[in-house]
Scaffold this active site. Structure first.
Site, PDB file in Angstrom:
ATOM      1  N   GLY A  48       0.804  -1.218   0.000  1.00 16.81           N
ATOM      2  CA  GLY A  48       0.000   0.000   0.000  1.00 16.81           C
ATOM      3  C   GLY A  48       0.832   1.260   0.000  1.00 16.81           C
ATOM      4  O   GLY A  48       0.553   2.212  -0.736  1.00 16.81           O
ATOM      5  N   ASP A  69      11.026  -7.031  -1.831  1.00 14.01           N
ATOM      6  CA  ASP A  69       9.732  -7.673  -1.604  1.00 14.01           C
ATOM      7  C   ASP A  69       9.833  -9.123  -2.067  1.00 14.01           C
ATOM      8  O   ASP A  69      10.572  -9.419  -3.005  1.00 14.01           O
ATOM      9  CB  ASP A  69       8.611  -6.957  -2.373  1.00 14.01           C
ATOM     10  CG  ASP A  69       7.249  -7.144  -1.718  1.00 14.01           C
ATOM     11  OD1 ASP A  69       6.913  -8.298  -1.365  1.00 14.01           O
ATOM     12  OD2 ASP A  69       6.514  -6.151  -1.547  1.00 14.01           O
ATOM     13  N   SER A  76      -6.776  -9.118  -3.704  1.00 13.55           N
ATOM     14  CA  SER A  76      -7.163  -8.249  -2.590  1.00 13.55           C
ATOM     15  C   SER A  76      -6.219  -7.060  -2.440  1.00 13.55           C
ATOM     16  O   SER A  76      -6.542  -6.097  -1.740  1.00 13.55           O
ATOM     17  CB  SER A  76      -7.196  -9.046  -1.279  1.00 13.55           C
ATOM     18  OG  SER A  76      -5.899  -9.487  -0.921  1.00 13.55           O
ATOM     19  N   ASN A  77      -5.044  -7.105  -3.094  1.00 19.37           N
ATOM     20  CA  ASN A  77      -4.105  -5.986  -3.044  1.00 19.37           C
ATOM     21  C   ASN A  77      -4.572  -4.811  -3.892  1.00 19.37           C
ATOM     22  O   ASN A  77      -4.212  -3.657  -3.622  1.00 19.37           O
ATOM     23  CB  ASN A  77      -2.723  -6.404  -3.562  1.00 19.37           C
ATOM     24  CG  ASN A  77      -2.095  -7.558  -2.821  1.00 19.37           C
ATOM     25  OD1 ASN A  77      -1.350  -8.331  -3.407  1.00 19.37           O
ATOM     26  ND2 ASN A  77      -2.376  -7.698  -1.526  1.00 19.37           N
ATOM     27  N   LEU A  78      -5.353  -5.084  -4.931  1.00 15.50           N
ATOM     28  CA  LEU A  78      -5.612  -4.077  -5.964  1.00 15.50           C
ATOM     29  C   LEU A  78      -6.462  -2.913  -5.473  1.00 15.50           C
ATOM     30  O   LEU A  78      -6.505  -1.866  -6.121  1.00 15.50           O
ATOM     31  CB  LEU A  78      -6.283  -4.745  -7.170  1.00 15.50           C
ATOM     32  CG  LEU A  78      -5.491  -5.911  -7.792  1.00 15.50           C
ATOM     33  CD1 LEU A  78      -6.245  -6.493  -8.977  1.00 15.50           C
ATOM     34  CD2 LEU A  78      -4.095  -5.483  -8.199  1.00 15.50           C
ATOM     35  N   GLN A  79      -7.115  -3.068  -4.336  1.00 14.71           N
ATOM     36  CA  GLN A  79      -7.926  -1.994  -3.770  1.00 14.71           C
ATOM     37  C   GLN A  79      -7.091  -0.811  -3.312  1.00 14.71           C
ATOM     38  O   GLN A  79      -7.571   0.309  -3.206  1.00 14.71           O
ATOM     39  CB  GLN A  79      -8.773  -2.566  -2.616  1.00 14.71           C
ATOM     40  CG  GLN A  79      -9.364  -1.578  -1.650  1.00 14.71           C
ATOM     41  CD  GLN A  79      -8.634  -1.589  -0.310  1.00 14.71           C
ATOM     42  OE1 GLN A  79      -7.528  -2.113  -0.189  1.00 14.71           O
ATOM     43  NE2 GLN A  79      -9.254  -1.011   0.696  1.00 14.71           N
ATOM     44  N   ASN A 138       4.849  -4.596   9.511  1.00 18.12           N
ATOM     45  CA  ASN A 138       4.985  -5.418  10.719  1.00 18.12           C
ATOM     46  C   ASN A 138       6.131  -4.887  11.571  1.00 18.12           C
ATOM     47  O   ASN A 138       7.086  -4.283  11.062  1.00 18.12           O
ATOM     48  CB  ASN A 138       5.202  -6.885  10.353  1.00 18.12           C
ATOM     49  CG  ASN A 138       6.500  -7.116   9.610  1.00 18.12           C
ATOM     50  OD1 ASN A 138       7.552  -7.294  10.225  1.00 18.12           O
ATOM     51  ND2 ASN A 138       6.446  -7.092   8.280  1.00 18.12           N
ATOM     52  N   CYS A 195      -3.726  -5.336   8.455  1.00 20.13           N
ATOM     53  CA  CYS A 195      -4.747  -4.816   7.556  1.00 20.13           C
ATOM     54  C   CYS A 195      -5.695  -5.923   7.108  1.00 20.13           C
ATOM     55  O   CYS A 195      -6.868  -5.675   6.857  1.00 20.13           O
ATOM     56  CB  CYS A 195      -4.088  -4.159   6.341  1.00 20.13           C
ATOM     57  SG  CYS A 195      -3.265  -2.595   6.707  1.00 20.13           S
ATOM     58  N   CYS A 349     -13.531 -18.589  12.285  1.00 24.86           N
ATOM     59  CA  CYS A 349     -13.370 -17.160  11.982  1.00 24.86           C
ATOM     60  C   CYS A 349     -13.013 -17.072  10.503  1.00 24.86           C
ATOM     61  O   CYS A 349     -13.485 -17.879   9.708  1.00 24.86           O
ATOM     62  CB  CYS A 349     -12.306 -16.524  12.871  1.00 24.86           C
ATOM     63  SG  CYS A 349     -10.654 -17.241  12.678  1.00 24.86           S
TER      64      CYS A 349
END
Length: 390
Positions: A48, A69, A76-79, A138, A195, A349
């Site tokens: 992000g 990296d 889910s990263n693309l948001q 982290n 996140c 969960c």
């Protein structure tokens, strides 16, 4: 202020056109643009925060960008991770980032480090660069990056985000504070949700990442007032910025070498305790849960310990919502006791971590239960694909 030999730095005709809006700024000018071209910046992470800051540093004309990296692009990263695109899902993030950077500015040298940064390799990775930008998420890595910057005397441009709030500052610059002055001790493991657990407004890392990019450029060209000694706090819901003063702690421990940061942050011990707890805890797979549900038996209660908004997104048929915070604070324990009424307990969960924690709390209250491995994510992947993943 960095001091490259600007006599050796030349701009091409194409670069004069590309950076014309910088060149006509008196605060940047030809000298500033040459400083940007001569500079080298290492970005830890292409998530992000790393996405917007890499885009803008490349566009600004930074001559050399290093990227650390080891993750792959997930849908889910693309948001929020705007450097990546849909066609790169499932591929390495650093390759995706390099492709986009060179599309923006082919004059930029891009160094890739497809590895997890660690105490063993951090100094070798950081040493060649003028400035380090921390885009991690982290605590162990933040302490590691900080300590490497202190040992090598590198400015550390810091940012962090969570839900609707972010913060940014500049560490280890011109005698200013470092990360250990802000956080002398790490929080207990699990105290601060990721996140993935807590969520994040997709626009938020764009704001904080661009602030980090701005601070990096100001350090390079030697203009303006940096965030050295100031922690900038941003609340997106209220659209408010505020500042806190930061000063070096005169009694902070001297950083002499890199250490085991997972152990320092309690992660090693937490993992060992979690493994022990899992060995002692009864578990079942989602397929076993499906067989149980299909059998028609009613000798059990299935509870879902996620948050209400997660429950609205996706749910397993028959699951009763008892959020983990309610269990932690006490009322949820009483609710579970009332629900059971002599039946056995099964809990789930999103992925199995929070339900294991809930069952640990319930066990101290005398309630034994079975954890569903993989949670509703595994249910979606292995049992019912119509259930959305999030």
């Amino acid at each position: 202020m960095l001091n490259p030999n600007l006599d050796q730095v030349q701009l091409s005709k194409e670069e004069y056109e590309r950076y014309s809006r910088h060149l006509i700024l008196p605060e940047v000018g030809l000298e500033g643009q040459k400083r940007l071209k001569a500079a080298s910046v290492l970005c830890i992470g292409t998530g992000g925060l790393g996405s917007p800051l890499l885009l803008y540093l490349a566009a600004a004309g930074i001559g050399r960008l290093g990227i650390v990296d080891f993750d792959i692009v997930d849908s889910s990263n693309l948001q929020r991770q705007v450097i990546h695109g849909t066609s790169w899902v499932g591929k390495p993030k650093i390759e995706s980032a390099k492709n986009r950077i060179l599309e923006i500015n082919p004059n930029c040298q891009v160094d890739l480090y497809e590895t997890r940064i660690s105490a063993e390799n951090a100094l070798d990775i950081v040493e060649p660069y003028d400035i380090v930008v921390d885009g991690t998420d982290n605590f162990p890595t933040r302490y590691l990056v900080n300590d490497a910057c202190v040992l090598l005397n590198k400015p550390n441009v810091y940012g962090s985000i969570f839900r609707f709030e972010g913060q940014a500052t500049v560490f280890n610059y011109e005698g200013g504070p470092n990360y250990r002055d802000l956080y002398p001790e790490p929080p207990p493991p699990g105290m601060v949700p990721s996140c993935a657990e807590g969520g994040v407004l997709g626009i938020l890392p764009g704001i904080i990442g661009v602030i980090q990019a701005t601070e990096t450029i100001k350090i390079i060209i030697g203009k303006g007032t940096t965030l050295n000694g100031r922690l900038l706090l941003f609340n997106a819901l209220e659209m408010k910025f505020r500042e806190l003063k930061l000063r070096p702690n005169p009694i902070r421990p001297v950083i002499e070498k890199l250490i085991d940061y997972e152990q320092f942050c309690g992660i090693t011990q937490a993992k060992a305790e979690e493994a022990k707890q899992q060995m002692e805890m009864s578990e079942m797979t989602v397929k076993e849960l499906k067989q149980l549900l299909d059998s028609g038996t009613d000798d059990f209660v299935l509870i879902d310990v996620r948050n209400p908004n997660e429950y609205d997104i996706a749910k397993i048929p028959g699951a009763v919502l008892v959020p983990l915070p309610e269990i932690e604070s006490g009322p949820g324990v009483e609710k579970v006791k009332q629900l059971l009424n002599g039946h056995r307990l099964i809990a789930h969960c999103k992925m199995g971590g929070r339900s294991a924690k809930a069952l640990g709390i319930l066990k101290t209250a005398g309630i034994e239960g079975t954890n569903v491995k993989g949670g509703i994510t595994a249910w979606s992947r292995e049992v019912d694909p119509s259930i959305p993943e999030y």
